[in-house]
Write a protein that holds these residues in place. Structure first.
Motif, PDB file in Angstrom:
ATOM      1  N   ASP A   1      -8.129   8.698  16.209  1.00 15.23           N
ATOM      2  CA  ASP A   1      -6.978   8.311  17.046  1.00 15.23           C
ATOM      3  C   ASP A   1      -5.717   9.068  16.638  1.00 15.23           C
ATOM      4  O   ASP A   1      -4.976   9.561  17.474  1.00 15.23           O
ATOM      5  CB  ASP A   1      -6.673   6.806  16.913  1.00 15.23           C
ATOM      6  CG  ASP A   1      -7.778   5.967  17.526  1.00 15.23           C
ATOM      7  OD1 ASP A   1      -8.642   6.548  18.208  1.00 15.23           O
ATOM      8  OD2 ASP A   1      -7.776   4.746  17.295  1.00 15.23           O
ATOM      9  N   LYS A   2      -5.511   9.138  15.322  1.00 15.61           N
ATOM     10  CA  LYS A   2      -4.271   9.776  14.857  1.00 15.61           C
ATOM     11  C   LYS A   2      -4.258  11.265  15.177  1.00 15.61           C
ATOM     12  O   LYS A   2      -3.244  11.794  15.611  1.00 15.61           O
ATOM     13  CB  LYS A   2      -4.058   9.534  13.361  1.00 15.61           C
ATOM     14  CG  LYS A   2      -3.550   8.121  13.125  1.00 15.61           C
ATOM     15  CD  LYS A   2      -3.253   7.818  11.682  1.00 15.61           C
ATOM     16  CE  LYS A   2      -2.770   6.382  11.569  1.00 15.61           C
ATOM     17  NZ  LYS A   2      -3.142   5.747  10.312  1.00 15.61           N
ATOM     18  N   THR A   3      -5.387  11.918  14.970  1.00 15.48           N
ATOM     19  CA  THR A   3      -5.399  13.358  15.271  1.00 15.48           C
ATOM     20  C   THR A   3      -5.292  13.576  16.780  1.00 15.48           C
ATOM     21  O   THR A   3      -4.642  14.513  17.230  1.00 15.48           O
ATOM     22  CB  THR A   3      -6.647  14.057  14.692  1.00 15.48           C
ATOM     23  OG1 THR A   3      -7.785  13.259  14.983  1.00 15.48           O
ATOM     24  CG2 THR A   3      -6.560  14.251  13.205  1.00 15.48           C
ATOM     25  N   ALA A   4      -5.904  12.653  17.556  1.00 14.70           N
ATOM     26  CA  ALA A   4      -5.806  12.787  19.018  1.00 14.70           C
ATOM     27  C   ALA A   4      -4.348  12.649  19.466  1.00 14.70           C
ATOM     28  O   ALA A   4      -3.937  13.233  20.456  1.00 14.70           O
ATOM     29  CB  ALA A   4      -6.670  11.736  19.701  1.00 14.70           C
ATOM     30  N   ARG A   5      -3.545  11.859  18.718  1.00 17.75           N
ATOM     31  CA  ARG A   5      -2.134  11.695  19.078  1.00 17.75           C
ATOM     32  C   ARG A   5      -1.277  12.848  18.546  1.00 17.75           C
ATOM     33  O   ARG A   5      -0.055  12.809  18.593  1.00 17.75           O
ATOM     34  CB  ARG A   5      -1.598  10.360  18.532  1.00 17.75           C
ATOM     35  CG  ARG A   5      -1.924   9.199  19.481  1.00 17.75           C
ATOM     36  CD  ARG A   5      -1.142   7.957  19.130  1.00 17.75           C
ATOM     37  NE  ARG A   5      -1.743   7.233  18.023  1.00 17.75           N
ATOM     38  CZ  ARG A   5      -1.075   6.732  16.989  1.00 17.75           C
ATOM     39  NH1 ARG A   5       0.223   6.903  16.895  1.00 17.75           N
ATOM     40  NH2 ARG A   5      -1.699   6.075  16.042  1.00 17.75           N
TER      41      ARG A   5
ATOM     42  N   GLY B   1      -5.396  13.807   2.901  1.00 13.78           N
ATOM     43  CA  GLY B   1      -5.007  12.418   2.626  1.00 13.78           C
ATOM     44  C   GLY B   1      -5.380  11.507   3.784  1.00 13.78           C
ATOM     45  O   GLY B   1      -5.983  10.441   3.596  1.00 13.78           O
ATOM     46  N   LEU B   2      -5.035  11.936   4.967  1.00 16.47           N
ATOM     47  CA  LEU B   2      -5.329  11.130   6.158  1.00 16.47           C
ATOM     48  C   LEU B   2      -6.846  10.990   6.357  1.00 16.47           C
ATOM     49  O   LEU B   2      -7.355   9.919   6.677  1.00 16.47           O
ATOM     50  CB  LEU B   2      -4.694  11.801   7.386  1.00 16.47           C
ATOM     51  CG  LEU B   2      -4.612  10.954   8.647  1.00 16.47           C
ATOM     52  CD1 LEU B   2      -3.696   9.753   8.420  1.00 16.47           C
ATOM     53  CD2 LEU B   2      -4.056  11.797   9.796  1.00 16.47           C
TER      54      LEU B   2
ATOM     55  N   ALA C   1       0.834  -1.203   0.000  1.00 12.51           N
ATOM     56  CA  ALA C   1       0.000   0.000   0.000  1.00 12.51           C
ATOM     57  C   ALA C   1       0.872   1.257   0.000  1.00 12.51           C
ATOM     58  O   ALA C   1       0.931   2.004   0.983  1.00 12.51           O
ATOM     59  CB  ALA C   1      -0.960  -0.040   1.184  1.00 12.51           C
ATOM     60  N   SER C   2       1.517   1.507  -1.138  1.00 10.76           N
ATOM     61  CA  SER C   2       2.468   2.613  -1.233  1.00 10.76           C
ATOM     62  C   SER C   2       1.775   3.982  -1.206  1.00 10.76           C
ATOM     63  O   SER C   2       2.281   4.923  -0.590  1.00 10.76           O
ATOM     64  CB  SER C   2       3.302   2.463  -2.509  1.00 10.76           C
ATOM     65  OG  SER C   2       2.480   2.075  -3.589  1.00 10.76           O
ATOM     66  N   TYR C   3       0.619   4.092  -1.858  1.00 11.92           N
ATOM     67  CA  TYR C   3      -0.117   5.371  -1.797  1.00 11.92           C
ATOM     68  C   TYR C   3      -0.550   5.659  -0.353  1.00 11.92           C
ATOM     69  O   TYR C   3      -0.485   6.788   0.118  1.00 11.92           O
ATOM     70  CB  TYR C   3      -1.385   5.320  -2.663  1.00 11.92           C
ATOM     71  CG  TYR C   3      -1.195   5.488  -4.160  1.00 11.92           C
ATOM     72  CD1 TYR C   3      -0.326   6.442  -4.686  1.00 11.92           C
ATOM     73  CD2 TYR C   3      -1.941   4.718  -5.053  1.00 11.92           C
ATOM     74  CE1 TYR C   3      -0.201   6.611  -6.062  1.00 11.92           C
ATOM     75  CE2 TYR C   3      -1.826   4.879  -6.436  1.00 11.92           C
ATOM     76  CZ  TYR C   3      -0.954   5.830  -6.932  1.00 11.92           C
ATOM     77  OH  TYR C   3      -0.835   5.995  -8.283  1.00 11.92           O
ATOM     78  N   HIS C   4      -1.000   4.619   0.318  1.00 12.36           N
ATOM     79  CA  HIS C   4      -1.422   4.802   1.715  1.00 12.36           C
ATOM     80  C   HIS C   4      -0.261   5.272   2.582  1.00 12.36           C
ATOM     81  O   HIS C   4      -0.438   6.096   3.476  1.00 12.36           O
ATOM     82  CB  HIS C   4      -1.969   3.494   2.292  1.00 12.36           C
ATOM     83  CG  HIS C   4      -3.337   3.140   1.791  1.00 12.36           C
ATOM     84  ND1 HIS C   4      -4.478   3.544   2.415  1.00 12.36           N
ATOM     85  CD2 HIS C   4      -3.731   2.447   0.711  1.00 12.36           C
ATOM     86  CE1 HIS C   4      -5.528   3.099   1.737  1.00 12.36           C
ATOM     87  NE2 HIS C   4      -5.091   2.427   0.698  1.00 12.36           N
ATOM     88  N   ALA C   5       0.922   4.725   2.284  1.00 14.07           N
ATOM     89  CA  ALA C   5       2.090   5.063   3.111  1.00 14.07           C
ATOM     90  C   ALA C   5       2.422   6.550   3.022  1.00 14.07           C
ATOM     91  O   ALA C   5       3.003   7.125   3.947  1.00 14.07           O
ATOM     92  CB  ALA C   5       3.282   4.224   2.688  1.00 14.07           C
ATOM     93  N   LEU C   6       2.027   7.193   1.909  1.00 13.51           N
ATOM     94  CA  LEU C   6       2.305   8.629   1.769  1.00 13.51           C
ATOM     95  C   LEU C   6       1.649   9.460   2.868  1.00 13.51           C
ATOM     96  O   LEU C   6       2.071  10.585   3.125  1.00 13.51           O
ATOM     97  CB  LEU C   6       1.816   9.131   0.403  1.00 13.51           C
ATOM     98  CG  LEU C   6       2.775   8.925  -0.771  1.00 13.51           C
ATOM     99  CD1 LEU C   6       2.074   9.260  -2.076  1.00 13.51           C
ATOM    100  CD2 LEU C   6       4.021   9.792  -0.608  1.00 13.51           C
TER     101      LEU C   6
END
Ligand code: ADP
Ligand code: TRP
Length: 321
Positions: free
Chosen positions: A109-113, A120-121, A39-44
């Motif tokens: 979760d990610k924004t809370a961290r 993108g996210l 998942a290379s696009y996701h990794a961006l």
């Protein structure tokens, strides 16, 4: 039955990744028509460094191939080699409500961290839906944290099908291995690269030994009997030993005379033995990057045939002629 899974190229693999995810994906080659991609696009969404993304993508391919991904039997490619997925992502975006994405746990979760939110996210689940729907996937093996993304995929597929009054998309099911326990790290918490408690699969012998010797135990002396039930060493041994070997190890715990250092060395031997057969293939692939790129190109050509046909039908349905 088509089984599809994506793997984020996240760098150094640990045995939690292997026993928690990779092993199951590779075994599913015997259960259906496996489509697996890096998942290379996701990794961006998280990797913004060119060299790191290139290297991680290559390593993920090498690791999967070394661990038994069979590019003849399955379809194995790098996400960015089949660009139709981005076109589908746009079509799906127009049938995805804001509320659906706002409810996604991984985004919350990610924004809370403190990870800075960008589009993108936020829209990541729509890209994941495109990955799944483009290939008419029936089953998606995922970890518990990804179940909601498969549910979002079904919601998007349903609204699209409903809007165009056609069964265009197959509704996928997630497949979660309930029996699969979380692999503990060297400190007993969940093994994770962000906690620094990992045992790597393919690092140098020296580094792996250091990680194993660092497993946290209680402080019982050599001449005391020990309890295997809650011991971190034993829990990891369960991943790589058969029943007879575990029984014998339980005896050793119960019998005074040996210390935790001895049990750690037993674990280390079993880990080396477990991953040794893959090492040789891995080294061969690292030394022959061209071979890896050819395998990925072959997989992309197989995936592209299906993707381009699906997109042809979809363009027709939405009116992009
Ligand atoms: P990390 O926590 O080290 O960052 P990732 O989030 O990149 O690992 O995980 C990649 C895959 O490996 C996921 O599918 C996840 O479910 C699985 N995985 C990671 N750590 C563990 C663990 N300790 N036990 C079981 N599965 C795990
Ligand atoms: N989001 C998944 C993860 O972080 C990776 C992934 C991307 C995926 N697309 C997918 C998994 C499609 C299954 C199906 O682990």
């Amino acid at each position: 039955m088509r089984i599809l899974s994506g793997i984020q190229p996240s760098g150094t693999l640990h045995i939690g990744n292997y026993f928690g995810a990779i092993k199951r994906i590779i075994e599913s080659q015997n259960e259906g028509d496996l489509f697996a991609f890096i998942a290379s696009y996701h990794a961006l969404t998280s990797v913004k460094d060119k060299e790191v993304l290139e290297q991680n993508t290559f390593e993920a391919a090498v690791n999967f191939l070394a661990l038994g991904m069979d590019p003849e039997k399955s379809t194995f490619w790098a996400q960015h080699h089949v660009k139709e997925v981005l076109e589908l992502y746009w079509l799906l975006s127009n049938h995805t409500s804001m509320g659906l994405l706002e409810r996604a746990h991984s985004f919350k979760d990610k924004t809370a961290r403190g990870i800075q939110a960008n589009h993108g996210l936020f829209s990541y689940p729509v890209l994941m839906a495109a990955d799944i729907l483009l290939f008419d996937s029936n089953l998606v093996p995922v970890g518990k944290d990804q179940i909601q993304h498969v549910e979002i995929t079904r919601d998007i597929a349903n609204s699209f099908n409903h809007h165009y009054k056609k069964d265009i998309f197959v509704l996928p099911e997630s497949k979660v291995d309930e029996e699969l326990a979380t692999v503990p790290g060297t400190d007993g918490a969940k093994m994770s690269k962000s906690y620094g408690n990992t045992i790597d699969m393919f690092s140098t012998k020296k580094k792996i030994k250091k990680q194993v010797m660092g497993i946290v135990t209680d402080s019982k002396e050599l001449d005391e009997p020990k309890e295997w039930e809650n011991c971190n060493i034993y829990k990891l041994c369960e991943l790589v030993m058969n029943e007879d070997e575990l029984k014998e190890l339980q005896q050793r715990y119960a019998t005074p005379g040996e210390g935790y250092g001895h049990f750690k060395l037993t674990l280390l031997d079993k880990l080396n033995e477990h991953f040794a057969p893959y090492q040789e293939r891995r080294e061969h692939l690292i030394a022959n990057p061209k071979e890896v790129h050819e395998i990925l190109a072959f997989g992309a050509s197989k995936a592209s045939k299906i993707a381009s046909e699906k997109m042809r039908i979809l363009r027709d349905i939405v009116g992009l002629i």
